[in-house]
Design a protein around this motif. Structure first.
Motif, PDB file in Angstrom:
ATOM      1  N   GLY A 422       0.936  -1.009   0.055  1.00 33.59           N
ATOM      2  CA  GLY A 422      -0.299   0.064  -0.122  1.00 33.59           C
ATOM      3  C   GLY A 422       0.945   1.203  -0.057  1.00 33.59           C
ATOM      4  O   GLY A 422       2.017   1.241  -0.088  1.00 33.59           O
ATOM      5  N   HIS A 423       0.111   2.291   0.019  1.00 34.69           N
ATOM      6  CA  HIS A 423       0.908   3.646  -0.118  1.00 34.69           C
ATOM      7  C   HIS A 423       1.737   4.131   1.010  1.00 34.69           C
ATOM      8  O   HIS A 423       2.829   4.546   0.924  1.00 34.69           O
ATOM      9  N   ALA A 424       1.402   3.688   2.108  1.00 34.51           N
ATOM     10  CA  ALA A 424       2.225   4.050   3.536  1.00 34.51           C
ATOM     11  C   ALA A 424       3.511   3.522   3.414  1.00 34.51           C
ATOM     12  O   ALA A 424       4.428   3.954   3.582  1.00 34.51           O
ATOM     13  N   ALA A 425       3.513   2.056   3.185  1.00 36.66           N
ATOM     14  CA  ALA A 425       4.715   1.226   3.122  1.00 36.66           C
ATOM     15  C   ALA A 425       5.512   1.931   1.827  1.00 36.66           C
ATOM     16  O   ALA A 425       6.919   1.821   1.924  1.00 36.66           O
ATOM     17  N   ALA A 426       4.883   2.084   0.793  1.00 34.71           N
ATOM     18  CA  ALA A 426       5.752   2.675  -0.265  1.00 34.71           C
ATOM     19  C   ALA A 426       6.395   3.981  -0.006  1.00 34.71           C
ATOM     20  O   ALA A 426       7.488   4.213  -0.370  1.00 34.71           O
ATOM     21  N   MET A 427       5.869   4.825   0.920  1.00 34.41           N
ATOM     22  CA  MET A 427       6.401   5.953   1.305  1.00 34.41           C
ATOM     23  C   MET A 427       7.459   5.905   2.296  1.00 34.41           C
ATOM     24  O   MET A 427       8.273   6.496   2.392  1.00 34.41           O
ATOM     25  N   ARG A 428       7.381   5.075   3.192  1.00 32.97           N
ATOM     26  CA  ARG A 428       8.176   4.553   4.171  1.00 32.97           C
ATOM     27  C   ARG A 428       9.705   4.279   3.203  1.00 32.97           C
ATOM     28  O   ARG A 428      10.748   4.592   3.416  1.00 32.97           O
ATOM     29  N   TRP A 429       9.610   3.391   2.348  1.00 36.83           N
ATOM     30  CA  TRP A 429      10.637   2.961   1.353  1.00 36.83           C
ATOM     31  C   TRP A 429      11.266   4.304   0.806  1.00 36.83           C
ATOM     32  O   TRP A 429      12.618   4.426   0.707  1.00 36.83           O
ATOM     33  N   SER A 430      10.251   4.937   0.191  1.00 35.17           N
ATOM     34  CA  SER A 430      10.951   5.982  -0.599  1.00 35.17           C
ATOM     35  C   SER A 430      11.486   7.155   0.210  1.00 35.17           C
ATOM     36  O   SER A 430      12.655   7.806  -0.028  1.00 35.17           O
ATOM     37  N   ALA A 431      10.988   7.209   1.330  1.00 36.18           N
ATOM     38  CA  ALA A 431      11.398   8.286   2.349  1.00 36.18           C
ATOM     39  C   ALA A 431      12.783   8.021   2.833  1.00 36.18           C
ATOM     40  O   ALA A 431      13.702   8.823   3.269  1.00 36.18           O
ATOM     41  N   ALA A 432      12.990   6.700   3.388  1.00 38.81           N
ATOM     42  CA  ALA A 432      14.269   6.182   3.616  1.00 38.81           C
ATOM     43  C   ALA A 432      15.349   6.435   2.687  1.00 38.81           C
ATOM     44  O   ALA A 432      16.381   6.527   2.938  1.00 38.81           O
ATOM     45  N   ILE A 433      15.211   5.984   1.333  1.00 41.03           N
ATOM     46  CA  ILE A 433      16.096   6.400   0.333  1.00 41.03           C
ATOM     47  C   ILE A 433      16.377   7.940   0.213  1.00 41.03           C
ATOM     48  O   ILE A 433      17.538   8.436   0.343  1.00 41.03           O
ATOM     49  N   ASP A 434      15.363   8.764   0.160  1.00 42.35           N
ATOM     50  CA  ASP A 434      15.676  10.236   0.218  1.00 42.35           C
ATOM     51  C   ASP A 434      16.375  10.551   1.358  1.00 42.35           C
ATOM     52  O   ASP A 434      17.313  11.500   1.332  1.00 42.35           O
ATOM     53  N   LEU A 435      16.308   9.869   2.588  1.00 44.14           N
ATOM     54  CA  LEU A 435      16.922  10.077   4.029  1.00 44.14           C
ATOM     55  C   LEU A 435      18.404   9.964   3.398  1.00 44.14           C
ATOM     56  O   LEU A 435      19.398  10.585   4.032  1.00 44.14           O
ATOM     57  N   GLY A 436      18.623   8.926   2.753  1.00 38.67           N
ATOM     58  CA  GLY A 436      19.914   8.479   2.552  1.00 38.67           C
ATOM     59  C   GLY A 436      20.819   9.492   1.630  1.00 38.67           C
ATOM     60  O   GLY A 436      21.796   9.743   1.683  1.00 38.67           O
ATOM     61  N   LEU A 437      19.849   9.999   0.485  1.00 38.53           N
ATOM     62  CA  LEU A 437      20.584  10.917  -0.220  1.00 38.53           C
ATOM     63  C   LEU A 437      20.549  12.307   0.571  1.00 38.53           C
ATOM     64  O   LEU A 437      21.775  12.963   0.349  1.00 38.53           O
ATOM     65  N   VAL A 438      19.819  12.840   1.515  1.00 42.06           N
ATOM     66  CA  VAL A 438      20.262  13.953   2.417  1.00 42.06           C
ATOM     67  C   VAL A 438      21.365  13.801   3.115  1.00 42.06           C
ATOM     68  O   VAL A 438      22.186  14.579   3.354  1.00 42.06           O
ATOM     69  N   LEU A 439      21.623  12.524   3.588  1.00 41.92           N
ATOM     70  CA  LEU A 439      22.984  12.264   4.583  1.00 41.92           C
ATOM     71  C   LEU A 439      24.119  12.259   3.607  1.00 41.92           C
ATOM     72  O   LEU A 439      25.126  12.986   4.089  1.00 41.92           O
ATOM     73  N   VAL A 440      23.933  11.976   2.048  1.00 38.95           N
ATOM     74  CA  VAL A 440      25.067  12.279   1.365  1.00 38.95           C
ATOM     75  C   VAL A 440      25.364  13.908   1.156  1.00 38.95           C
ATOM     76  O   VAL A 440      26.556  14.426   1.206  1.00 38.95           O
ATOM     77  N   VAL A 441      24.317  14.571   1.219  1.00 44.89           N
ATOM     78  CA  VAL A 441      24.614  16.003   1.119  1.00 44.89           C
ATOM     79  C   VAL A 441      25.105  16.348   2.345  1.00 44.89           C
ATOM     80  O   VAL A 441      26.124  17.431   2.006  1.00 44.89           O
ATOM     81  N   ILE A 442      24.779  16.112   3.458  1.00 49.33           N
ATOM     82  CA  ILE A 442      25.371  16.551   4.505  1.00 49.33           C
ATOM     83  C   ILE A 442      26.872  16.116   4.955  1.00 49.33           C
ATOM     84  O   ILE A 442      27.814  16.873   5.265  1.00 49.33           O
ATOM     85  N   ALA A 443      27.145  15.017   4.227  1.00 48.42           N
ATOM     86  CA  ALA A 443      28.557  14.621   4.337  1.00 48.42           C
ATOM     87  C   ALA A 443      29.491  15.443   3.257  1.00 48.42           C
ATOM     88  O   ALA A 443      30.619  15.733   3.780  1.00 48.42           O
TER      89      ALA A 443
END
Length: 467
Positions: A422-443
């Motif tokens: 469902g949509h909630a699980a899909a958002m969790r996965w995509s937000a987790a990947i986005d979080l990883g990209l933000v950590l790349v920016v921070i680094a």
């Protein structure tokens, strides 16, 4: 006063380009009903602007270096206005596709001159302020494309329906073009660039071979031609790159100025912006799917849900310049952390209700406003005046390319997870990947901060941003 008027003219065009990048998504269902557009035509209507916009950006920047930023900006605004009118009066899907492609090309001519003029014409102190406003205008244009676009369609202004979303550019363009000719300075770059037509064609073709399948692949189910197109881009881009190197070695002026690769701050800035835009574009895309598909909101209601993010982005992007001038790049790091907290909240609470989503997007907007304008400023600070046009074009192309790639890859993850949970699980996965990209920016920002501190000795790292 003239400086303020000049900035308002430049940012009006940038706002207009960002607005049209997002408003076509809101208008798509109405276009489908009114013009009886089939799936393929609708995909080209939605994606055509983005394809030509991204593919032509570097050439647009080089045109500014050759003919002058003011002149090319006025040309671009005029062409963009005409193309918008053609979109608004299109009587068939084919006409609208052609007009959207033309509009994207006009945007590619117009937009690089905005950053190029800011970089070349403003002194360092005023440049930081102008880049802050640039970030705010871009964020507002992105949000307005969904909120104002939805409002225009809901209000059915003058009975125009979806056409009003395009025709609204007409009064803006009619005002901006003459004001630009009057207010903008003719920046002296000290070098008259030649236009490398074969290089421009090769670069545009190589980018298009990647961007078209990235934009259409998710919705078409990744047919064989999408993979063949992306594979074909490799030899095209490799051959173009080799020709660019050979032309530069002979003393020519390739469309892609390879001297930019020697500017460390520029390369680091482009890398950070690529990671940021891959995250931001995919976040906007998947959040729209969550709000309309999962929460059942209309397009206009979903656009309003984005409004707190737009407001916070505007506020923090305007405050960011002063904060960075006082505290240095640690402010950008803090912005990345705030955005990461918002994404983390979505990972934990996706599906728990709309209030949690609003809280998350508010944090994301606040963090993004502290990050994006400073990344742009840091990338361009050491670029020479005669490279400002092509440097801005490369930067803008990287943003669009990263956005398309982020939407395609993270969107594919979203759809795969949605089928299973469902949509909630899909958002969790995509937000987790986005979080990883933000950590790349921070680094990346943390690395640049340490490098700037070592280079400046005892001087604070904020000098690298404001100088």
């Amino acid at each position: 006063m003239r400086s303020t008027g000049m900035l308002a003219v430049l940012l009006s065009a940038w706002f207009m380009a960002q607005f049209d990048f997002f408003v076509v998504n809101v208008a798509a269902p109405s276009v489908e009903r009114d013009l009886h557009a089939g799936p393929a035509a609708l995909e080209l209507i939605v994606g055509g602007y983005a394809f030509t916009y991204a593919a032509g950006m570097i050439t647009g920047g080089r045109l500014g270096d050759r003919y002058g930023y003011r002149r090319v900006f006025v040309w671009g605004v005029a062409a963009f206005t005409v193309a918008s009118v053609l979109c608004g009066i299109a009587a068939s899907p084919g006409q609208l596709v052609a007009a959207c492609l033309l509009q994207g090309l006009a945007g590619a001519v117009m937009v690089p001159q905005v950053l190029a003029t800011i970089s070349a014409a403003y002194p360092p102190g005023e440049r930081a302020r102008a880049l802050g406003w640039y970030g705010a205008a871009g964020g507002l244009g992105s949000i307005a494309g969904q909120v104002l676009g939805g409002l225009l369609l809901t209000a059915d202004v003058l009975g125009l329906g979806w056409r009003a979303a395009f025709l609204v550019n007409l009064p803006v363009g009619l005002a901006v073009a003459p004001l630009a000719a009057w207010l903008l300075p003719e920046v002296e770059t000290g070098r008259r660039a030649r236009l490398d037509v074969p290089g421009a064609a090769g670069l545009a073709a190589g980018l298009a071979l990647v961007l078209v399948p990235l934009g259409l692949g998710n919705h078409l189910g990744w047919p064989a031609w999408t993979w063949a197109s992306m594979a074909a881009s490799v030899p095209v881009l490799v051959l173009t790159w080799r020709r660019q190197r050979a032309l530069g070695a002979r003393g020519g002026q390739p469309v892609l100025d390879l001297a930019l690769l020697k500017v460390h701050s520029y390369l680091a800035g482009v890398g950070a912006i690529v990671a940021f835009m891959a995250y931001f574009a995919s976040f906007m895309f998947t959040l729209t799917l969550l709000l309309q598909g999962g929460a059942g909101l209309s397009a206009f209601q979903a656009g309003l849900a984005f409004a707190p993010m737009g407001v916070m982005f505007t506020v923090t992007s305007l405050l960011g310049r002063r904060l960075v001038a006082r505290y240095g790049l640690v402010v950008v790091l803090a912005g990345g952390v705030v955005a990461a907290l918002g994404l983390g909240l979505l990972v934990v609470t996706a599906g728990a209700g709309l209030p949690y989503v609003i809280a998350a997007v508010t944090l994301v907007g606040a963090g993004n406003g502290l990050v994006l304008p400073q990344l742009i400023g840091a990338a361009l600070v050491e670029v020479a005046p005669h490279q400002a046009g092509v440097g801005s074009g490369v930067l803008s192309t990287a943003q669009q390319f990263a956005g398309a790639g982020g939407v395609a890859v993270i969107g594919a993850v979203f759809f795969a997870a949605e089928r299973g949970g469902g949509h909630a699980a899909a958002m969790r996965w995509s937000a987790a990947i986005d979080l990883g990209l933000v950590l790349v920016v921070i680094a990346t920002v943390a690395y640049n901060r340490r490098r700037a501190t070592r280079r400046a000795g005892s001087a604070p790292s904020r000098t690298a941003v404001t100088s």
